[in-house]
Write an enzyme that holds these catalytic residues in place. Structure first.
Site, PDB file in Angstrom:
ATOM      1  N   CYS A   1       0.833  -1.205   0.000  1.00  0.00           N
ATOM      2  CA  CYS A   1       0.000   0.000   0.000  1.00  0.00           C
ATOM      3  C   CYS A   1       0.868   1.255   0.000  1.00  0.00           C
ATOM      4  O   CYS A   1       1.738   1.413   0.857  1.00  0.00           O
ATOM      5  CB  CYS A   1      -0.915   0.002   1.222  1.00  0.00           C
TER       6      CYS A   1
ATOM      7  N   HIS B   1       1.683  -7.916  -6.530  1.00  0.00           N
ATOM      8  CA  HIS B   1       0.999  -6.972  -7.420  1.00  0.00           C
ATOM      9  C   HIS B   1       2.034  -6.582  -8.478  1.00  0.00           C
ATOM     10  O   HIS B   1       3.046  -5.964  -8.155  1.00  0.00           O
ATOM     11  CB  HIS B   1       0.524  -5.771  -6.597  1.00  0.00           C
TER      12      HIS B   1
ATOM     13  N   GLY C   1      -3.093  -8.098 -10.095  1.00  0.00           N
ATOM     14  CA  GLY C   1      -3.064  -6.837 -10.829  1.00  0.00           C
ATOM     15  C   GLY C   1      -3.691  -6.968 -12.208  1.00  0.00           C
ATOM     16  O   GLY C   1      -3.148  -7.687 -13.056  1.00  0.00           O
ATOM     17  N   GLY C   2      -4.844  -6.324 -12.407  1.00  0.00           N
ATOM     18  CA  GLY C   2      -5.438  -6.249 -13.736  1.00  0.00           C
ATOM     19  C   GLY C   2      -5.993  -7.556 -14.278  1.00  0.00           C
ATOM     20  O   GLY C   2      -6.214  -7.671 -15.486  1.00  0.00           O
TER      21      GLY C   2
HETATM   22  C1  LIG Z   1     -10.600   0.304  -2.762  1.00  0.00           C
HETATM   23  C2  LIG Z   1      -9.336  -0.515  -2.719  1.00  0.00           C
HETATM   24  C3  LIG Z   1      -8.767  -0.803  -1.497  1.00  0.00           C
HETATM   25  C4  LIG Z   1      -7.595  -1.576  -1.433  1.00  0.00           C
HETATM   26  N1  LIG Z   1      -7.106  -1.916  -0.202  1.00  0.00           N
HETATM   27  C5  LIG Z   1      -6.071  -2.785  -0.128  1.00  0.00           C
HETATM   28  C6  LIG Z   1      -5.634  -3.284   1.132  1.00  0.00           C
HETATM   29  O1  LIG Z   1      -6.178  -2.958   2.202  1.00  0.00           O
HETATM   30  N2  LIG Z   1      -4.582  -4.158   1.144  1.00  0.00           N
HETATM   31  C7  LIG Z   1      -3.973  -4.570  -0.026  1.00  0.00           C
HETATM   32  O2  LIG Z   1      -3.056  -5.387   0.018  1.00  0.00           O
HETATM   33  N3  LIG Z   1      -4.359  -4.105  -1.216  1.00  0.00           N
HETATM   34  C8  LIG Z   1      -5.405  -3.237  -1.291  1.00  0.00           C
HETATM   35  N4  LIG Z   1      -5.821  -2.808  -2.523  1.00  0.00           N
HETATM   36  C9  LIG Z   1      -5.103  -3.240  -3.749  1.00  0.00           C
HETATM   37  C10 LIG Z   1      -5.683  -4.536  -4.287  1.00  0.00           C
HETATM   38  O3  LIG Z   1      -5.551  -5.570  -3.323  1.00  0.00           O
HETATM   39  C11 LIG Z   1      -4.959  -4.979  -5.559  1.00  0.00           C
HETATM   40  O4  LIG Z   1      -3.610  -5.213  -5.269  1.00  0.00           O
HETATM   41  C12 LIG Z   1      -5.048  -3.962  -6.686  1.00  0.00           C
HETATM   42  O5  LIG Z   1      -6.345  -3.417  -6.795  1.00  0.00           O
HETATM   43  C13 LIG Z   1      -4.642  -4.612  -8.012  1.00  0.00           C
HETATM   44  O6  LIG Z   1      -5.401  -5.764  -8.272  1.00  0.00           O
HETATM   45  P1  LIG Z   1      -6.732  -5.735  -9.210  1.00  0.00           P
HETATM   46  O7  LIG Z   1      -6.317  -5.142 -10.517  1.00  0.00           O
HETATM   47  O8  LIG Z   1      -7.168  -7.173  -9.303  1.00  0.00           O
HETATM   48  O9  LIG Z   1      -7.739  -4.861  -8.499  1.00  0.00           O
HETATM   49  C14 LIG Z   1      -6.982  -2.042  -2.612  1.00  0.00           C
HETATM   50  C15 LIG Z   1      -7.561  -1.736  -3.844  1.00  0.00           C
HETATM   51  C16 LIG Z   1      -8.727  -0.982  -3.902  1.00  0.00           C
HETATM   52  C17 LIG Z   1      -9.354  -0.674  -5.248  1.00  0.00           C
END
Ligand SMILES: Cc1cc2nc3c(=O)[nH]c(=O)nc-3n(C[C@H](O)[C@H](O)[C@H](O)COP(=O)(O)O)c2cc1C
Length: 311
Positions: free
Chosen positions: A83, A154, A195-196
């Site tokens: 994060c 990620h 990621g994505g």
């Molecule tokens: C609203 C929101 C809150 C998130 N909070 C966290 C979190 O608390 N811990 C974490 O590891 N990643 C958090 N992420 C990141 C996601 O876990 C993920 O790594 C990121 O969205 C990329 O994956 P995706 O493309 O499948 O969404 C958050 C993402 C979003 C959109």
């Protein structure tokens, strides 16, 4: 995911997916040690397997927090190293810890010594100018020597200043090849890519290279993709329930939670995507959004919303 994967969201997702491992929002060690633990850790047994994600950088506090998580029944304790928000950086946790591998190794070691359940990490492929493949390998090597065997990665770097958290999920380019390469070179580690990833086909493709996929935003906005993904990965027999059955199974849970004083829209906000891409998706969203906040709204609202779609 902060503000998204609370226990209401996870319960709903578990009705949709029997197999996915569900992750909590990040919970900081200071919140756990000094705040309302019951509120922060409570979950429904139906959610298993469920992992508690921690944010922190003090080995002693992380060890104690991991113990709380294990005592509460979590199946895995995950440390957030991904994060990039300013608030998180000022607390010295999240992605900025990728610059401090020795400290992270101490944290991992302390957590592993404190609990029986697996301790895992979620990280980026790099931060700022610490983004060479060699630096990534060194980081993984140090954590793996401390006992970490599962890495959720990620597949993009994070810029710790200049980009908002949202931009840090969109602007740095995805680099799946680097994660694949890590798996080849650290074959004994469990490498999970994130990621994505938005489709069952993409999941299947990644799984030819790595051990697992983590799906974030798509699973939230379009939860039915989890059913389709399970069907693709494990065979059609998994496609047993339909959306209406999910709603039927959710209603008793909603009744219980309303009886405890939980406002209906705290639950319904997470189910707006159930009909994503289906005829009636907008009607479903609109009906729930318009009526969930009203005084006296009950669990039957969900059934009424579903009925609107049949009319
Ligand atoms: C609203 C929101 C809150 C998130 N909070 C966290 C979190 O608390 N811990 C974490 O590891 N990643 C958090 N992420 C990141 C996601 O876990 C993920 O790594 C990121 O969205 C990329 O994956 P995706 O493309 O499948 O969404 C958050 C993402 C979003 C959109």
């Amino acid at each position: 995911m902060l503000d998204w994967t609370d226990r209401f969201c996870r319960y709903f997702l578990r009705l949709i997916s029997g197999r996915a491992v569900l992750y909590t929002e990040m919970v900081t060690t200071s919140a756990l040690l000094h705040g309302d633990r019951e509120y922060l850790l409570r979950f429904d047994p139906l959610e298993h397997p469920v992992a508690l994600q921690l944010g922190g950088s003090d080995p002693g506090e992380l060890a104690q927090s991991a113990r709380f998580g294990e005592q509460w029944g979590y199946d895995e304790i995950n440390l957030n190293l991904g994060c990039p928000s300013d608030r998180v950086q000022s607390g010295r946790f999240g992605a900025c810890l990728m610059a401090e591998p020795k400290l992270v190794a101490e944290c991992i070691q302390a957590m592993i010594d404190s609990v029986e359940v697996p301790v895992t990490v979620k990280q980026r492929i790099g931060i700022d100018h610490l983004d060479s493949y060699q630096q990534l390998c060194d980081f993984i090597g140090i954590l793996s020597s401390a006992g970490c065997a599962t890495f959720i990665i990620h597949a993009r770097k994070a810029w710790l200043s200049g980009l908002s958290p949202k931009e840090n999920r969109e602007i740095p380019p995805l680099d799946y090849a680097t994660v694949y390469r890590l798996k080849r070179e650290f074959a004994h580690l469990e490498i999970i890519i994130n990621g994505g990833i938005t489709t069952p086909t993409a999941c299947a493709k990644h799984l030819t290279q790595v051990d697992g996929v983590m799906i974030g935003r798509e699973a939230y906005h379009n939860p039915w993709m989890l059913v389709e993904t399970e069907a693709r990965l494990y065979g059609g027999a998994q496609l047993t329930s339909n959306r209406e059955q999910v709603i039927q199974r959710l209603v008793p849970f909603v009744r219980r939670e309303l009886a405890r004083g939980v406002p209906l829209n705290r639950i319904t906000r997470h189910i707006l995507g159930l009909y994503h891409g289906q005829p009636g998706a907008r009607l479903w969203r609109r009906y729930l959004s318009e009526h969930s906040g009203k005084n006296g709204a009950t669990a039957e609202l969900l059934l009424a919303a579903a009925e609107q779609l049949i009319k």
